[in-house]
Design a protein around this motif. Structure first.
Motif, mmCIF file in Angstrom:
data_model
loop_
_atom_site.group_PDB
_atom_site.id
_atom_site.type_symbol
_atom_site.label_atom_id
_atom_site.label_comp_id
_atom_site.label_asym_id
_atom_site.label_seq_id
_atom_site.Cartn_x
_atom_site.Cartn_y
_atom_site.Cartn_z
ATOM 1 N N ASP A 180 4.786 11.533 -15.377
ATOM 2 C CA ASP A 180 4.449 9.808 -15.971
ATOM 3 C C ASP A 180 5.425 8.799 -14.917
ATOM 4 O O ASP A 180 5.499 7.687 -15.146
ATOM 5 N N THR A 181 6.117 9.536 -13.958
ATOM 6 C CA THR A 181 7.100 8.866 -13.052
ATOM 7 C C THR A 181 6.244 7.982 -12.092
ATOM 8 O O THR A 181 5.088 8.538 -11.506
ATOM 9 N N LYS A 182 6.628 6.742 -12.127
ATOM 10 C CA LYS A 182 6.236 5.888 -11.170
ATOM 11 C C LYS A 182 6.372 6.089 -9.769
ATOM 12 O O LYS A 182 7.715 6.216 -9.586
ATOM 13 N N LEU A 183 5.370 6.167 -8.803
ATOM 14 C CA LEU A 183 5.648 6.236 -7.834
ATOM 15 C C LEU A 183 5.851 4.910 -6.836
ATOM 16 O O LEU A 183 5.545 4.082 -7.434
ATOM 17 N N PRO A 184 6.527 4.772 -5.798
ATOM 18 C CA PRO A 184 6.818 3.708 -5.103
ATOM 19 C C PRO A 184 5.618 2.950 -4.862
ATOM 20 O O PRO A 184 4.581 3.651 -4.680
ATOM 21 N N GLU A 185 5.683 1.637 -4.820
ATOM 22 C CA GLU A 185 4.157 0.885 -4.605
ATOM 23 C C GLU A 185 3.871 0.726 -3.004
ATOM 24 O O GLU A 185 2.831 0.198 -2.949
ATOM 25 N N GLU A 186 5.087 1.122 -2.313
ATOM 26 C CA GLU A 186 4.616 0.963 -0.756
ATOM 27 C C GLU A 186 5.392 2.188 -0.206
ATOM 28 O O GLU A 186 6.079 2.721 -0.765
ATOM 29 N N GLY A 187 5.053 2.426 0.999
ATOM 30 C CA GLY A 187 5.484 3.280 1.783
ATOM 31 C C GLY A 187 4.754 4.518 1.880
ATOM 32 O O GLY A 187 3.368 4.546 1.716
ATOM 33 N N SER A 188 5.666 5.574 2.014
ATOM 34 C CA SER A 188 4.864 7.074 1.947
ATOM 35 C C SER A 188 5.682 8.138 1.393
ATOM 36 O O SER A 188 6.864 7.914 1.635
ATOM 37 N N VAL A 189 5.118 8.866 0.631
ATOM 38 C CA VAL A 189 5.759 10.012 -0.194
ATOM 39 C C VAL A 189 5.000 11.225 0.040
ATOM 40 O O VAL A 189 3.833 11.180 0.006
ATOM 41 N N ASN A 190 5.645 12.403 -0.150
ATOM 42 C CA ASN A 190 5.017 13.671 -0.214
ATOM 43 C C ASN A 190 5.167 14.042 -1.624
ATOM 44 O O ASN A 190 6.051 14.105 -2.262
ATOM 45 N N MET A 247 0.888 -1.177 -0.056
ATOM 46 C CA MET A 247 -0.038 -0.045 -0.005
ATOM 47 C C MET A 247 0.760 1.455 -0.044
ATOM 48 O O MET A 247 1.831 1.446 0.626
ATOM 49 N N LEU A 248 0.411 2.107 -0.896
ATOM 50 C CA LEU A 248 1.188 3.525 -1.064
ATOM 51 C C LEU A 248 0.582 4.522 -0.430
ATOM 52 O O LEU A 248 -0.910 4.799 -0.670
ATOM 53 N N GLU A 249 1.108 5.356 0.559
ATOM 54 C CA GLU A 249 0.496 6.603 1.049
ATOM 55 C C GLU A 249 0.884 7.863 0.546
ATOM 56 O O GLU A 249 2.066 8.025 0.532
ATOM 57 N N VAL A 250 0.199 8.513 -0.438
ATOM 58 C CA VAL A 250 0.617 10.009 -0.720
ATOM 59 C C VAL A 250 0.097 11.018 0.025
ATOM 60 O O VAL A 250 -1.238 11.111 0.221
ATOM 61 N N ILE A 251 1.238 11.800 0.595
ATOM 62 C CA ILE A 251 0.679 12.882 1.484
ATOM 63 C C ILE A 251 0.890 14.079 0.552
ATOM 64 O O ILE A 251 1.912 14.457 0.006
ATOM 65 N N LEU A 252 -0.076 14.977 0.466
ATOM 66 C CA LEU A 252 -0.519 16.209 -0.417
ATOM 67 C C LEU A 252 0.150 17.322 0.398
ATOM 68 O O LEU A 252 -0.058 17.217 1.728
ATOM 69 N N PRO A 253 0.224 18.619 -0.067
ATOM 70 C CA PRO A 253 0.823 19.616 0.359
ATOM 71 C C PRO A 253 -0.108 20.300 1.669
ATOM 72 O O PRO A 253 0.389 20.830 2.559
ATOM 73 N N ASP A 254 -1.374 20.015 1.684
ATOM 74 C CA ASP A 254 -2.341 20.484 2.318
ATOM 75 C C ASP A 254 -2.439 19.579 3.574
ATOM 76 O O ASP A 254 -3.225 19.817 4.590
ATOM 77 N N GLY A 255 -1.617 18.420 3.661
ATOM 78 C CA GLY A 255 -1.542 17.373 4.731
ATOM 79 C C GLY A 255 -2.969 16.185 4.527
ATOM 80 O O GLY A 255 -2.663 15.349 5.216
ATOM 81 N N LYS A 277 -4.498 12.910 2.714
ATOM 82 C CA LYS A 277 -3.490 11.663 2.353
ATOM 83 C C LYS A 277 -4.421 10.848 1.360
ATOM 84 O O LYS A 277 -5.496 10.897 1.614
ATOM 85 N N LYS A 278 -4.096 10.262 0.527
ATOM 86 C CA LYS A 278 -4.576 9.175 -0.307
ATOM 87 C C LYS A 278 -3.762 7.971 -0.302
ATOM 88 O O LYS A 278 -2.384 8.025 -0.540
ATOM 89 N N GLU A 279 -4.390 6.618 -0.508
ATOM 90 C CA GLU A 279 -3.835 5.681 -0.482
ATOM 91 C C GLU A 279 -4.091 4.864 -1.764
ATOM 92 O O GLU A 279 -5.380 4.941 -2.365
ATOM 93 N N PHE A 280 -3.061 3.894 -2.323
ATOM 94 C CA PHE A 280 -3.332 3.191 -3.753
ATOM 95 C C PHE A 280 -2.603 2.020 -3.351
ATOM 96 O O PHE A 280 -1.320 1.709 -2.733
ATOM 97 N N ASP A 281 -3.437 0.995 -4.028
ATOM 98 C CA ASP A 281 -2.880 -0.513 -3.706
ATOM 99 C C ASP A 281 -2.200 -0.919 -4.919
ATOM 100 O O ASP A 281 -1.994 -2.086 -5.150
ATOM 101 N N HIS A 282 -1.876 0.043 -5.792
ATOM 102 C CA HIS A 282 -0.982 -0.330 -7.174
ATOM 103 C C HIS A 282 -0.449 1.004 -7.622
ATOM 104 O O HIS A 282 -0.235 2.057 -7.027
ATOM 105 N N ALA A 283 0.811 0.776 -8.561
ATOM 106 C CA ALA A 283 1.734 1.679 -8.647
ATOM 107 C C ALA A 283 0.820 2.895 -9.673
ATOM 108 O O ALA A 283 0.139 2.629 -10.328
ATOM 109 N N VAL A 284 1.351 4.180 -9.183
ATOM 110 C CA VAL A 284 0.525 5.100 -9.842
ATOM 111 C C VAL A 284 1.501 6.305 -10.053
ATOM 112 O O VAL A 284 2.712 6.265 -9.561
#
Length: 669
Positions: free
Chosen positions: A48-58, A1-9, A11-18
């Motif tokens: 078009d850069t692939k984000l990590p499939e797991e962990g957390s990114v800003n 599971m990937l957690e994407v943290i946006l500038p306003d704080g 969060k969105k979660e994805f279970d696949h590469a995005v």
């Protein structure tokens, strides 16, 4: 599971590469349409850069409103320009096309000699490509496949770069747009329709990979913006920069010259330029006396062994003049740095803690063999004089001495009206092998710099990889009146050159035991040549009164007033002013125009009334006629302006005309 943290704080979660674009689409179609690129944990990436499939990114999604997106768009525009050139001319070989400050360029090898006459046709073809709005598509290939791609394209420079420059890369990327494909790491915008306005600026020669031993290419410089208004503002700024070009003004005002018989990058200071140089050195000299620096003079050469011990020879070997071989296997080097010489003065006899801090200063000339393509008037030279100083002190004295160096640099810059600057802390890049010394020593030195800036209320930005090889530093990055950045003054902290592995410096402490001093390297100007070049452009050649080579010009309405005018001239000379008289049999309007074009700060006009009243009619270069003044009054006015080092700057043009202000003290593979 990937957690994407946006500038306003949020969060969105994805279970696949995005990708950033897919994240934007998940938020809403409007944002997806506006997104041009992304920023992951502070690093700009493609849409078009692939984000990590797991962990957390800003993640920050970049649109036209974000400054970072401008560079991405310009890189895409460089590809469009290259594509247009390939459509218009046969046999085009592609080199590199990176973004640079204010725009981008692309290097080509082709038989046709590009000129300004070609620019409209290239821009028209770019317009067609943008209108076609074909997407930028990233293609990943293995090393072997990549080599085959460029071979099939017949792109010889790309073949050579894969075989040499990218020899350690197992895979690489290409970007394709229609029939155009180029080896490139990106990033790019999704489609070219985001490019609002563009302009090809110039063409110049450039060597492949910057090596004069390689083939010379043709370099097209250009710029691009998201709207026409920003482009027009930028073009206006470029024209103003041309009017302020120190190379042109230096010749017009007879300040300096460069003669090919003397050598590229070696400055010949003319008498007027030397006056300004001497005034600058005297100004800094006042500060040196105030802070109790001791003047020294050292040779322009030294044995190579000296620079091997300091580390300058191996670390700066590629940018130094070749060693001078003498009899008995002795080798000498044109001095690349002053610090090893100052160290040997410190080491010439035993030192006590009572002598510390021990401050040595020198206007020392050093030499670097810069590549010919990198030379630029006075701002990039092969021989230059540093307002150099080195302080030897105890650990306890470091922060106070560093603070004083910062204060001196601030005072020097503010006295010249250079008040718009930022402080950049140059730290070590942990992944680079170019730095000497232990990690713990570096950590302590960097922490000391941060504390000094914090205690002084200075907001400083730290940049890894910007340190000197021997220690961290604080650079003053100055904005001139056109908003261009120049790195000028510097203060550097050094625990390594005094170390046992280098020069093994010591002092005897209160405990009667040997201790290791710390070194501080300090140069408020950086170099006199570079500083002079920046000042010429900043002031458009119109120096403030205290720095002007000629401060006053006396103009006579007719020759019958020459005798009185010469008397006034002698009084001004006796008062310490740099003055001349224009006694030519010319009309007064022509004399005023000549003085104005030569950027003389003040004109004293003398006619019948002035002679009768023992006065002068004062004309200011900036504000025009100031009316009649008695000679003592006029002299006092000028003395006050010089004493306060008033900076009254012209902001428009370089002719001395205009409004004034007053101040006192990413590229591809």
């Amino acid at each position: 599971m990937l957690e994407v943290i946006l500038p306003d704080g949020s969060k969105k979660e994805f279970d696949h590469a995005v990708t950033p674009m897919e994240v934007a689409a998940d938020i809403g179609p409007g944002l997806a349409k506006a997104t041009l690129a992304g920023e992951i944990d502070g690093q700009v990436v493609g849409f078009d850069t692939k984000l990590p499939e797991e962990g957390s990114v800003n993640l920050r999604l970049l649109t036209k409103k974000d400054e970072e997106a401008l560079g991405v768009m310009r890189h895409s525009c460089a590809h469009i320009m290259a594509r247009a050139v390939m459509r218009l001319f046969d046999g085009v070989q592609l080199a590199f096309g990176p973004t640079i400050e204010g725009g981008f360029y692309y290097d080509f090898d082709l038989e046709h000699k590009l000129s300004e006459e070609d620019f409209p046709a290239i821009e028209a073809e770019m317009k067609k490509i943008i209108k076609e709005d074909e997407p930028f598509e990233r293609i990943e290939r293995s090393r072997e496949e990549s080599l085959q791609v460029v071979k099939d394209l017949g792109q010889q420079y790309k073949i050579e770069h894969i075989e040499t420059g990218l020899k350690d890369h197992a895979s690489m990327s290409f970007y394709q747009q229609g029939e155009f494909i180029d080896l490139c790491r990106g990033p790019h915008i999704p489609r070219p329709k985001a490019i609002g306005a563009y302009k090809i600026l110039s063409v110049a020669g450039a060597y492949w990979k910057g090596d004069s031993n390689n083939r010379q290419l043709q370099r097209l410089y250009a710029t691009a913006f998201f709207n026409k208004e920003d482009l027009e503002a930028h073009l206006t700024k470029i024209e103003e920069a041309k009017r302020r070009d120190h190379r042109v003004l230096g010749k017009q005002l007879d300040l300096f010259s460069i003669n090919p018989l003397v050598g590229q990058g070696l400055i010949l200071w003319s008498p007027k330029g030397t006056i300004v140089r001497n005034l600058l050195t005297e100004f800094v000299g006042e500060q040196l006396k105030k802070f109790e620096y001791l003047p020294v003079v050292t040779p322009n050469i030294g044995k190579v062994d000296l620079y091997k011990i300091s580390g300058h020879y191996p670390y700066y070997k590629d940018s130094q003049f070749a060693p001078i071989h003498q009899a008995e296997d002795e080798e000498y080097l044109l001095k690349p740095m002053n610090c090893p010489h100052h160290i040997m003065i410190y080491k010439s006899r035993p030192r006590s803690y009572r002598e510390l801090p021990y401050r040595l200063s020198e206007f020392g000339t050093v030499y670097r063999y810069e590549q010919s393509g990198e030379l630029n008037g006075m701002t990039r030279v092969r021989g230059f004089t540093q307002d150099d100083a080195h302080i030897f002190c105890t650990d306890e004295q470091v922060e106070d001495e560093f603070r004083k160096c910062i204060q001196m640099t601030q005072y020097v810059l503010s006295s010249l009206g250079l008040t718009d600057y930022r402080v950049r802390l140059g730290f070590r890049d942990p992944d680079s092998g170019k730095y000497v010394g232990k990690e713990a020593v570096w950590d302590a030195a960097e922490a000391a710099l941060v504390r000094v800036c914090k205690n002084m209320g200075i907001t400083a930005t730290a940049e890894a990889g910007e340190a000197a090889f021997y220690g961290p530093k604080a650079d003053f990055v100055v904005n001139d009146c056109l908003g261009r950045e120049w790195q000028l003054g510097t203060v550097q902290l050094d625990y390594n050159l005094p170390s046992a592995e280098r020069f093994d410096l010591e002092y005897i402490g209160k405990d009667n035991q040997p201790h290791r001093p710390v070194m501080i390297h300090r140069a408020p100007f950086g170099s006199l040549e570079r500083f002079m070049g920046v000042l010429i452009e900043h002031f458009a050649g119109a120096f403030p009164l205290w720095l002007a080579p000629e401060q006053v010009r006396i103009l006579t309405v007719s020759q019958k007033f020459d005798e009185y005018a010469q008397k006034v001239e002698k009084e001004l000379l006796a008062a310490g002013f740099r003055v001349s008289g224009d006694y030519r049999p010319e009309k007064i309007g022509a004399k005023i125009r000549a003085a104005q074009l030569e950027l003389i700060p003040y004109m004293f006009i003398i006619g019948g009334r002035e002679m009768e009243e023992e006065a002068v009619s004062v004309r200011d270069r900036i504000d025009g006629d100031l009316g009649s003044m008695k000679i003592p009054e006029a002299i006092e006015k000028l003395k006050e302006e010089v004493a306060n080092r008033v900076v009254r700057q012209v902001f428009k043009g370089s002719s001395g005309l205009g409004t004034s202000g007053t101040a006192t003290i990413s590229e591809g593979y």
